[in-house]
Motif scaffolding. Structure first.
Motif, PDB file in Angstrom:
ATOM      1  N   TRP A 224       0.856  -1.197   0.000  1.00 33.65           N
ATOM      2  CA  TRP A 224       0.000   0.000   0.000  1.00 33.65           C
ATOM      3  C   TRP A 224       0.893   1.248   0.000  1.00 33.65           C
ATOM      4  CZ3 TRP A 224      -0.467   4.379   2.978  1.00 33.65           C
ATOM      5  CH2 TRP A 224      -1.559   5.192   2.662  1.00 33.65           C
ATOM      6  N   TYR A 225       0.454   2.306  -0.683  1.00 34.87           N
ATOM      7  CA  TYR A 225       1.205   3.574  -0.647  1.00 34.87           C
ATOM      8  C   TYR A 225       0.242   4.760  -0.801  1.00 34.87           C
ATOM      9  CZ  TYR A 225       0.600   3.220  -5.681  1.00 34.87           C
ATOM     10  OH  TYR A 225       0.035   3.097  -6.924  1.00 34.87           O
ATOM     11  N   PRO A 226       0.615   5.921  -0.250  1.00 31.35           N
ATOM     12  CA  PRO A 226      -0.247   7.105  -0.360  1.00 31.35           C
ATOM     13  C   PRO A 226       0.039   7.902  -1.626  1.00 31.35           C
ATOM     14  CG  PRO A 226       1.613   7.589   1.066  1.00 31.35           C
ATOM     15  CD  PRO A 226       1.803   6.159   0.591  1.00 31.35           C
ATOM     16  N   LEU A 227      -0.966   8.624  -2.123  1.00 29.70           N
ATOM     17  CA  LEU A 227      -0.765   9.601  -3.201  1.00 29.70           C
ATOM     18  C   LEU A 227      -0.936  10.982  -2.549  1.00 29.70           C
ATOM     19  CD1 LEU A 227      -2.774   7.806  -6.016  1.00 29.70           C
ATOM     20  CD2 LEU A 227      -0.299   8.154  -5.938  1.00 29.70           C
ATOM     21  N   LEU A 228       0.163  11.722  -2.517  1.00 26.35           N
ATOM     22  CA  LEU A 228       0.176  12.992  -1.777  1.00 26.35           C
ATOM     23  C   LEU A 228       0.287  14.179  -2.735  1.00 26.35           C
ATOM     24  CD1 LEU A 228       2.730  11.851   0.980  1.00 26.35           C
ATOM     25  CD2 LEU A 228       0.241  11.849   1.143  1.00 26.35           C
ATOM     26  N   SER A 229      -0.458  15.227  -2.438  1.00 28.06           N
ATOM     27  CA  SER A 229      -0.405  16.432  -3.279  1.00 28.06           C
ATOM     28  C   SER A 229       0.997  17.040  -3.246  1.00 28.06           C
ATOM     29  CB  SER A 229      -1.410  17.470  -2.780  1.00 28.06           C
ATOM     30  OG  SER A 229      -2.705  16.928  -2.819  1.00 28.06           O
ATOM     31  N   ALA A 230       1.390  17.684  -4.366  1.00 31.62           N
ATOM     32  CA  ALA A 230       2.748  18.228  -4.486  1.00 31.62           C
ATOM     33  C   ALA A 230       2.969  19.424  -3.565  1.00 31.62           C
ATOM     34  CB  ALA A 230       3.011  18.627  -5.930  1.00 31.62           C
ATOM     35  N   THR A 231       1.882  20.112  -3.230  1.00 28.56           N
ATOM     36  CA  THR A 231       2.010  21.280  -2.350  1.00 28.56           C
ATOM     37  C   THR A 231       1.007  21.164  -1.199  1.00 28.56           C
ATOM     38  OG1 THR A 231       0.445  22.440  -3.764  1.00 28.56           O
ATOM     39  CG2 THR A 231       2.785  22.903  -4.134  1.00 28.56           C
ATOM     40  N   ARG A 232       1.305  21.886  -0.130  1.00 26.82           N
ATOM     41  CA  ARG A 232       0.384  21.889   1.014  1.00 26.82           C
ATOM     42  C   ARG A 232       0.435  23.275   1.670  1.00 26.82           C
ATOM     43  NH1 ARG A 232       3.271  21.713   5.686  1.00 26.82           N
ATOM     44  NH2 ARG A 232       5.436  21.080   5.437  1.00 26.82           N
ATOM     45  N   ILE A 233      -0.574  23.550   2.501  1.00 23.66           N
ATOM     46  CA  ILE A 233      -0.567  24.842   3.199  1.00 23.66           C
ATOM     47  C   ILE A 233       0.162  24.663   4.530  1.00 23.66           C
ATOM     48  CG2 ILE A 233      -2.000  26.640   4.262  1.00 23.66           C
ATOM     49  CD1 ILE A 233      -4.125  25.967   2.110  1.00 23.66           C
ATOM     50  N   ASP A 234       1.191  25.456   4.731  1.00 27.31           N
ATOM     51  CA  ASP A 234       1.958  25.373   5.971  1.00 27.31           C
ATOM     52  C   ASP A 234       1.108  25.917   7.124  1.00 27.31           C
ATOM     53  OD1 ASP A 234       4.579  24.931   7.334  1.00 27.31           O
ATOM     54  OD2 ASP A 234       4.282  27.059   7.788  1.00 27.31           O
ATOM     55  N   ARG A 235       0.965  25.076   8.173  1.00 27.86           N
ATOM     56  CA  ARG A 235       0.059  25.453   9.271  1.00 27.86           C
ATOM     57  C   ARG A 235       0.506  26.732   9.988  1.00 27.86           C
ATOM     58  NH1 ARG A 235      -0.484  19.946  12.293  1.00 27.86           N
ATOM     59  NH2 ARG A 235      -1.248  18.735  10.580  1.00 27.86           N
ATOM     60  N   LYS A 236       1.829  26.896  10.126  1.00 27.76           N
ATOM     61  CA  LYS A 236       2.325  28.064  10.878  1.00 27.76           C
ATOM     62  C   LYS A 236       2.227  29.343  10.059  1.00 27.76           C
ATOM     63  CE  LYS A 236       5.460  25.575  13.887  1.00 27.76           C
ATOM     64  NZ  LYS A 236       6.774  24.954  13.821  1.00 27.76           N
ATOM     65  N   SER A 237       2.754  29.302   8.820  1.00 25.28           N
ATOM     66  CA  SER A 237       2.833  30.540   8.028  1.00 25.28           C
ATOM     67  C   SER A 237       1.595  30.757   7.145  1.00 25.28           C
ATOM     68  CB  SER A 237       4.076  30.494   7.137  1.00 25.28           C
ATOM     69  OG  SER A 237       3.922  29.429   6.210  1.00 25.28           O
ATOM     70  N   ASP A 238       0.779  29.722   6.990  1.00 22.63           N
ATOM     71  CA  ASP A 238      -0.392  29.775   6.109  1.00 22.63           C
ATOM     72  C   ASP A 238       0.003  29.901   4.632  1.00 22.63           C
ATOM     73  OD1 ASP A 238      -2.969  29.262   6.731  1.00 22.63           O
ATOM     74  OD2 ASP A 238      -3.654  31.332   6.536  1.00 22.63           O
ATOM     75  N   GLU A 239       1.259  29.661   4.320  1.00 18.86           N
ATOM     76  CA  GLU A 239       1.715  29.769   2.927  1.00 18.86           C
ATOM     77  C   GLU A 239       1.689  28.402   2.254  1.00 18.86           C
ATOM     78  OE1 GLU A 239       5.572  31.542   2.862  1.00 18.86           O
ATOM     79  OE2 GLU A 239       4.769  33.451   3.602  1.00 18.86           O
ATOM     80  N   ILE A 240       1.623  28.444   0.905  1.00 19.17           N
ATOM     81  CA  ILE A 240       1.675  27.180   0.158  1.00 19.17           C
ATOM     82  C   ILE A 240       3.139  26.766   0.008  1.00 19.17           C
ATOM     83  CG2 ILE A 240       1.161  26.072  -2.057  1.00 19.17           C
ATOM     84  CD1 ILE A 240      -1.230  27.950  -2.311  1.00 19.17           C
ATOM     85  N   VAL A 241       3.445  25.551   0.473  1.00 14.39           N
ATOM     86  CA  VAL A 241       4.828  25.068   0.404  1.00 14.39           C
ATOM     87  C   VAL A 241       4.857  23.708  -0.291  1.00 14.39           C
ATOM     88  CG1 VAL A 241       5.583  26.279   2.503  1.00 14.39           C
ATOM     89  CG2 VAL A 241       4.626  23.976   2.688  1.00 14.39           C
ATOM     90  N   ASP A 242       6.049  23.300  -0.732  1.00 14.19           N
ATOM     91  CA  ASP A 242       6.174  21.985  -1.371  1.00 14.19           C
ATOM     92  C   ASP A 242       6.024  20.871  -0.339  1.00 14.19           C
ATOM     93  OD1 ASP A 242       6.577  23.052  -3.816  1.00 14.19           O
ATOM     94  OD2 ASP A 242       8.771  22.969  -3.733  1.00 14.19           O
ATOM     95  N   ASN A 243       5.485  19.754  -0.777  1.00 12.36           N
ATOM     96  CA  ASN A 243       5.432  18.583   0.089  1.00 12.36           C
ATOM     97  C   ASN A 243       6.571  17.651  -0.321  1.00 12.36           C
ATOM     98  OD1 ASN A 243       4.990  16.265   1.461  1.00 12.36           O
ATOM     99  ND2 ASN A 243       2.842  16.030   0.878  1.00 12.36           N
ATOM    100  N   PRO A 244       7.610  17.554   0.509  1.00 14.37           N
ATOM    101  CA  PRO A 244       8.791  16.784   0.092  1.00 14.37           C
ATOM    102  C   PRO A 244       8.514  15.293  -0.101  1.00 14.37           C
ATOM    103  CG  PRO A 244       8.991  17.530   2.376  1.00 14.37           C
ATOM    104  CD  PRO A 244       7.742  18.147   1.837  1.00 14.37           C
TER     105      PRO A 244
END
Ligand code: SAM
Length: 300
Positions: free
Chosen positions: A199-219
């Motif tokens: 089994w493996y997850p499919l993760l979005s390339a970007t996410r919203i950073d909880r602290k800064s509220d900015e869109i950041v890359d998901n490594p």
């Protein structure tokens, strides 16, 4: 580093795909009377309450198993919408839903294995293992408090020599993707004819950073695809991959779908998975996306 708790996610769309695939593989093994071996390397607790505070936090089962059962009940007369495999899975789920519980992979397997089959489940987290041990009593599945990858390679080649392994790590750490590749590379040398389900997850390339509220890359976003290309190059006859995406990737959705990569899939599993995806597509997709697929990564 054992911080992951599956109780937050039990019965979600990813569990539905994983457990339906497990049902499909074990039902294919059940066609022959000859006993088989089964190992769940990352077993979890076995049974989950859907009323626990963890399960209620995001109520993930509501858009997973609950929605699937509801949709199929609403279309009961349309037999074509519900394949035998989906019916089989939901009949297992029903045994637990009376108590507002959801069966994890060891209990799904316990419902399908026969006398003479040899089934094992490994769980490393002490509390999860205690629950697993209780839940596996008289189930035919032997629970062990052990690292699932150590157990995998210690048990191979197994007796009986046909069978399947489910590998369902939490992927909390980036290194777990490489662990799957490394451990499977060893495993297929010891037992090249085994069926391995990853089994493996499919993760979005970007996410919203909880602290800064900015869109950041998901490594971690590219790691599943990289792992798949390694799995496809392993020394096995064939590799089949199924992905179910209940949403489109976006920074607002962490895991937009998940997949199961099956090494040495049983004959005709492809048809089973296509039927499963068709039903999930009709029942669980939120935004009409057509990203789900069944594909061969390697053929004989
Ligand atoms: C995704 S959950 C398993 C869910 C389960 N397979 C199911 O479908 O119901 C992953 C589990 O693996 C356990 N785990 C993490 N690392 C492990 C390891 N090396 N060996 C065995 N279990 C491990 C975690 O404690 C967690 O309970």
């Amino acid at each position: 580093m054992l911080s992951y708790q599956h109780s937050f996610h039990a019965g979600n769309h990813a569990d539905v795909l994983k457990h339906l695939t497990l049902v499909a593989v074990l039902e294919r093994l059940n066609i022959k009377t000859k006993p088989y071996f089964y190992l769940d390397t990352h077993a979890g607790e076995g049974i989950y309450s859907l009323e626990s505070s963890q399960a209620l936090m995001n109520a993930e089962a509501d858009s997973g198993v609950v929605q699937l059962s509801q949709t199929l009940q609403d279309s009961m007369n349309e037999a074509s919408k519900s394949s035998d495999l989906i019916r089989c899975y939901l009949s297992i789920v029903d045994k637990y839903s009376e108590k507002t519980q959801y069966p994890g992979s060891p209990m799904v397997a316990a419902s399908l294995i026969r006398q003479g089959d040899k089934a094992f489940a490994a769980e490393l987290h002490p509390q999860a293992f205690e629950a697993l041990k209780q839940n596996c009593r008289r189930s035919g599945v032997k629970a062990q408090h052990r690292d699932g990858f150590d157990m995998l390679n210690a048990m191979l080649p197994p007796t009986p020599n046909r069978g399947a392994v489910l590998i369902d790590p939490p992927y909390e750490s980036k290194t777990e993707y490489q662990d799957v590749i490394d451990e499977l590379s060893k495993a297929v040398k010891r037992w090249p004819i085994g069926i391995y389900m990853v089994w493996y997850p499919l993760l979005s390339a970007t996410r919203i950073d909880r602290k800064s509220d900015e869109i950041v890359d998901n490594p971690k976003a590219t790691l599943s695809e990289k792992m798949l290309s390694h799995l496809a190059s392993l020394n096995v006859k064939s590799v089949l991959n199924v992905q179910f995406c209940n949403e489109k990737p976006s920074e607002n959705v962490g895991m937009y779908g998940s997949g199961m990569c099956i090494l040495n899939p049983p004959w005709q599993l492809e048809q089973d998975l296509n039927a499963i995806i068709e039903t999930l597509q009709q029942s669980l997709v939120k935004d009409g996306n057509q990203l789900s697929k069944v594909q061969w990564l390697k053929t004989e």
